[in-house]
Enzyme design. Structure first.
Site, mmCIF file in Angstrom:
data_model
loop_
_atom_site.group_PDB
_atom_site.id
_atom_site.type_symbol
_atom_site.label_atom_id
_atom_site.label_comp_id
_atom_site.label_asym_id
_atom_site.label_seq_id
_atom_site.Cartn_x
_atom_site.Cartn_y
_atom_site.Cartn_z
ATOM 1 N N VAL A 1 0.749 -1.246 0.021
ATOM 2 C CA VAL A 1 -0.073 -0.190 0.010
ATOM 3 C C VAL A 1 0.680 1.115 0.160
ATOM 4 O O VAL A 1 0.670 2.317 -0.934
ATOM 5 C CB VAL A 1 -0.807 -0.002 1.215
ATOM 6 C CG1 VAL A 1 -1.494 1.315 1.403
ATOM 7 C CG2 VAL A 1 -2.127 -0.836 1.115
ATOM 8 N N ARG B 1 -6.048 -3.279 -5.826
ATOM 9 C CA ARG B 1 -5.834 -4.869 -5.792
ATOM 10 C C ARG B 1 -4.440 -5.023 -6.323
ATOM 11 O O ARG B 1 -3.847 -4.364 -6.994
ATOM 12 C CB ARG B 1 -6.854 -5.596 -6.722
ATOM 13 C CG ARG B 1 -8.112 -5.288 -6.579
ATOM 14 C CD ARG B 1 -9.228 -5.548 -7.726
ATOM 15 N NE ARG B 1 -8.742 -4.748 -8.728
ATOM 16 C CZ ARG B 1 -9.252 -4.483 -10.028
ATOM 17 N NH1 ARG B 1 -10.167 -5.677 -10.216
ATOM 18 N NH2 ARG B 1 -8.977 -3.797 -10.937
ATOM 19 N N ASN C 1 -14.497 -4.792 1.573
ATOM 20 C CA ASN C 1 -13.826 -6.144 1.680
ATOM 21 C C ASN C 1 -14.609 -7.119 1.774
ATOM 22 O O ASN C 1 -14.910 -8.255 1.380
ATOM 23 C CB ASN C 1 -12.616 -6.121 2.469
ATOM 24 C CG ASN C 1 -11.613 -5.185 1.524
ATOM 25 O OD1 ASN C 1 -11.623 -4.970 0.349
ATOM 26 N ND2 ASN C 1 -10.405 -5.156 2.078
ATOM 27 N N LEU D 1 -18.225 -12.331 -9.265
ATOM 28 C CA LEU D 1 -18.953 -13.388 -9.106
ATOM 29 C C LEU D 1 -18.300 -14.696 -9.962
ATOM 30 O O LEU D 1 -19.160 -15.593 -10.568
ATOM 31 C CB LEU D 1 -20.330 -13.081 -9.799
ATOM 32 C CG LEU D 1 -21.282 -12.203 -9.058
ATOM 33 C CD1 LEU D 1 -22.576 -11.919 -9.831
ATOM 34 C CD2 LEU D 1 -21.747 -12.706 -7.693
ATOM 35 N N ALA E 1 -17.076 -18.053 -9.794
ATOM 36 C CA ALA E 1 -16.909 -19.255 -8.715
ATOM 37 C C ALA E 1 -15.322 -19.710 -8.989
ATOM 38 O O ALA E 1 -14.698 -19.565 -10.124
ATOM 39 C CB ALA E 1 -17.875 -20.332 -9.175
ATOM 40 N N CYS F 1 -5.728 -9.384 2.046
ATOM 41 C CA CYS F 1 -6.766 -8.430 2.589
ATOM 42 C C CYS F 1 -8.264 -9.200 3.171
ATOM 43 O O CYS F 1 -8.699 -9.181 4.281
ATOM 44 C CB CYS F 1 -7.126 -7.471 1.555
ATOM 45 S SG CYS F 1 -5.929 -6.169 1.360
ATOM 46 N N LYS G 1 -8.074 -11.506 6.245
ATOM 47 C CA LYS G 1 -7.694 -10.738 7.439
ATOM 48 C C LYS G 1 -8.901 -9.746 7.750
ATOM 49 O O LYS G 1 -9.130 -9.644 8.951
ATOM 50 C CB LYS G 1 -6.534 -10.037 7.193
ATOM 51 C CG LYS G 1 -5.858 -9.248 8.396
ATOM 52 C CD LYS G 1 -4.620 -8.889 7.907
ATOM 53 C CE LYS G 1 -4.145 -7.464 7.014
ATOM 54 N NZ LYS G 1 -4.004 -6.477 7.575
ATOM 55 N N ARG H 1 0.241 -15.387 0.176
ATOM 56 C CA ARG H 1 -0.587 -15.475 1.370
ATOM 57 C C ARG H 1 -2.125 -15.926 1.198
ATOM 58 O O ARG H 1 -2.829 -15.424 0.560
ATOM 59 C CB ARG H 1 -0.446 -13.872 1.979
ATOM 60 C CG ARG H 1 0.539 -13.586 2.491
ATOM 61 C CD ARG H 1 0.660 -12.184 3.004
ATOM 62 N NE ARG H 1 0.832 -11.271 2.166
ATOM 63 C CZ ARG H 1 0.928 -9.821 2.147
ATOM 64 N NH1 ARG H 1 0.702 -9.307 3.289
ATOM 65 N NH2 ARG H 1 1.121 -9.197 0.869
HETATM 66 C C1 UDX Z 1 -8.760 -6.933 -2.469
HETATM 67 C C2 UDX Z 1 -9.711 -5.809 -3.019
HETATM 68 O O1 UDX Z 1 -10.453 -6.238 -4.178
HETATM 69 C C3 UDX Z 1 -9.167 -4.541 -2.613
HETATM 70 O O2 UDX Z 1 -10.085 -3.546 -3.098
HETATM 71 C C4 UDX Z 1 -8.485 -4.464 -1.285
HETATM 72 O O3 UDX Z 1 -7.998 -3.336 -1.180
HETATM 73 C C5 UDX Z 1 -7.629 -5.325 -1.092
HETATM 74 O O4 UDX Z 1 -8.140 -6.921 -1.247
HETATM 75 P P1 UDX Z 1 -6.543 -8.254 -3.400
HETATM 76 O O5 UDX Z 1 -6.791 -9.166 -2.539
HETATM 77 O O6 UDX Z 1 -5.615 -7.712 -4.378
HETATM 78 O O7 UDX Z 1 -7.617 -7.191 -3.509
HETATM 79 O O8 UDX Z 1 -7.389 -9.164 -4.682
HETATM 80 P P2 UDX Z 1 -8.643 -9.339 -5.633
HETATM 81 O O9 UDX Z 1 -8.493 -9.190 -6.805
HETATM 82 O O10 UDX Z 1 -9.745 -8.711 -4.942
HETATM 83 O O11 UDX Z 1 -9.000 -10.959 -5.481
HETATM 84 C C6 UDX Z 1 -8.846 -11.510 -4.025
HETATM 85 C C7 UDX Z 1 -9.379 -13.053 -4.123
HETATM 86 O O12 UDX Z 1 -10.513 -13.295 -4.433
HETATM 87 C C8 UDX Z 1 -8.526 -13.745 -4.893
HETATM 88 O O13 UDX Z 1 -8.091 -14.837 -4.303
HETATM 89 C C9 UDX Z 1 -9.362 -13.925 -6.282
HETATM 90 O O14 UDX Z 1 -8.826 -15.146 -6.921
HETATM 91 C C10 UDX Z 1 -10.477 -14.286 -5.469
HETATM 92 N N1 UDX Z 1 -11.802 -13.935 -6.305
HETATM 93 C C11 UDX Z 1 -11.923 -12.744 -6.817
HETATM 94 C C12 UDX Z 1 -12.529 -14.860 -6.645
HETATM 95 O O15 UDX Z 1 -12.426 -16.136 -6.383
HETATM 96 N N2 UDX Z 1 -13.735 -14.686 -7.660
HETATM 97 C C13 UDX Z 1 -13.974 -13.576 -8.051
HETATM 98 O O16 UDX Z 1 -14.844 -13.174 -8.728
HETATM 99 C C14 UDX Z 1 -12.931 -12.411 -7.632
#
Ligand code: UDX
Length: 433
Positions: free
Chosen positions: A11, A153, A207, A249, A251, A259, A262, A326
């Site tokens: 960040v 992200r 989140n 959305l 799956a 994030c 946690k 992580r």
């Molecule tokens: C997330 C938030 O999107 C961001 O706004 C925040 O500040 C930090 O946390 P990040 O953890 O970097 O960001 O990744 P993100 O793209 O949101 O994906 C998180 C997890 O969800 C990943 O493991 C991804 O594979 C999973 N995911 C995401 C799904 O399984 N399905 C989805 O449709 C979207």
């Protein structure tokens, strides 16, 4: 504006670099000397597309510098941004020791009016604590505190920051609101000024809601499998309703990363402190824990015993375009497969080094997908890297021993996968056998 960013993790570094890119003078401060020396040379400690180029460019232009000395960063700063880590304690609570230590040091060195912003994700009420500490150690009231949560992200952090959909600014004084609105103006985004507590809550609620969307669609996926429905089409149909929206959305094998796991736990903990039992969010986590194991269940159902099977894991990072492991489902899956006596190989284009540190020694890790696929009885797709999505399934069909595919990210359409006579199991869609 002069901006000092404390903490050069994900960040802090991305925000610092982006604030310099839009024309501010930014000094990034970190205690880690090695990291700072590397950053000065343009060596970035994390894999994030576009970050290194912007570090080098803005350092060259004199708008971005790095130091281990707090005073060097904060003496001339108009805005100080706290972006140090808030790791998770055993209880799920966020550990605030680094935020508090920084607040104390800022207090000890305060030399004039500053807006002190917390960007780290912190429990509601933390900014009040920061204020108390700065006031105590500075003996002055010549500062304002603010909350400015980050929504970037991993993997698209620069793009997300430069094109932010909103800036949330939590303040208790008009002056601080003006300073931070001005700072965010060049991003050309919607600026929402609110109270500090509301801003802190917006971050957790956002989140938690996104995590809920993912667990929801994963539950729908499980039901789809029973009825031979196709979850990708169900999600598409749902998403056409503007109130629902099509994003988040997909799956899969559940969410991971630094994030969602946690922050969902922390929000349950925060709710508990005000005697609210956040049942919905508890279920979201429970569903996610189950979902991370769904490919193991499918493989068990299909093969019974996995002992001695050659298993290729495609993708190890928690999502594409990052080397972050992580809370990645790949850890849960690799651990269990090794325990069951399978011979496990793992491919990841970027996360090899990180994977080596967190996966069992027995897992052979490679950046070469072909090598990982050699001799596989079973392929499990864990991360939807482009390399994986572009895999030519006809090459697998041509092998003497055709591997059985368990796709945890629905990387291939059923029409495409069905052309090659392969056994293909995915999430929330009919299996091809
Ligand atoms: C997330 C938030 O999107 C961001 O706004 C925040 O500040 C930090 O946390 P990040 O953890 O970097 O960001 O990744 P993100 O793209 O949101 O994906 C998180 C997890 O969800 C990943 O493991 C991804 O594979 C999973 N995911 C995401 C799904 O399984 N399905 C989805 O449709 C979207």
């Amino acid at each position: 504006m002069n901006v000092c960013v404390i903490g050069t993790g994900y960040v802090g570094l991305v925000s610092g670099v982006c604030f310099s890119e839009i024309g501010n003078n930014v000094t990034c401060v970190d205690l880690d000397e090695n990291k700072i020396n590397n950053l000065r040379k343009g060596i970035v400690p994390i894999y994030e597309p576009g970050l290194e180029d912007l570090v080098i460019k803005n350092t060259k232009e004199g708008k971005l510098s790095f130091t281990t000395r707090l005073t060097e960063g904060m003496d001339n700063a108009d805005v100080i941004i706290i972006a140090v880590g808030t790791p998770e304690k055993e209880t799920g609570e966020a550990d605030l020791q680094y935020v508090e230590a920084v607040a104390k040091s800022i207090g000890e060195n305060l030399n004039g009016y500053k807006v002190i912003v917390t960007k780290s994700t912190v429990p509601v009420g933390t900014n009040r604590r920061v204020k108390e500490l700065v006031a105590k150690y500075s003996g002055s009231g010549n500062f304002d505190v603010a909350s400015n949560p980050e929504f970037l992200r991993e993997g698209s952090a620069i793009h997300d920051t430069m094109n932010m959909e909103r800036a949330i600014i939590g303040v208790e004084s008009e002056k601080a609101g003006q300073v931070l609105s001005e700072l965010h103006q060049p991003f050309n985004t919607t600026i929402m000024v609110t109270t500090i507590e509301t801003a802190e809550m917006i971050k957790y609620a956002s989140n938690a809601f996104l995590a809920t969307k993912i667990s929801f669609i994963n539950e729908i996926a499980t039901i789809c499998e029973k009825f031979n429905a196709d979850v990708t089409d169900v999600a598409k149909g749902m998403g056409l309703d503007g109130r629902i929206g099509s994003k988040f959305l997909n799956a899969g094998i559940g969410y991971g990363g630094s994030c969602f796991p946690k922050d969902t736990k922390a929000l349950i903990q925060i709710s508990g402190e005000v005697e609210h039992d956040f049942q919905l969010l508890k279920s979201v986590i429970e569903v996610n824990n189950k979902q991370q194991r769904v490919l193991l269940e499918k493989a068990k159902e299909r093969f019974g015993n996995l002992s001695g099977k050659n298993i290729a894991l495609l993708g190890l990072a928690f999502k594409p375009n990052t080397d972050d492991m992580r809370e990645s489902a790949s850890i849960v899956i690799a651990d269990e497969l090794v325990k069951q006596g399978a011979k496990v190989k793992g491919f990841d284009p970027i996360a090899k080094e990180t994977a080596r540190r967190v996966l069992p020694q027995q897992v052979e890790i490679s950046e070469d997908m072909e090598k990982t696929l050699e001799g596989a009885d079973i392929i499990m797709i864990l991360t939807d890297w482009d390399e994986v999505k572009n895999l030519d399934l006809s090459t697998l069909a041509g092998k003497q021993k055709k591997p059985v595919i368990f796709d945890g990210r629905n990387c291939f359409s059923l029409d495409y996968a069905g052309q090659f006579g392969l056994e293909y199991h995915s999430i929330g869609r009919p299996s091809l056998v």
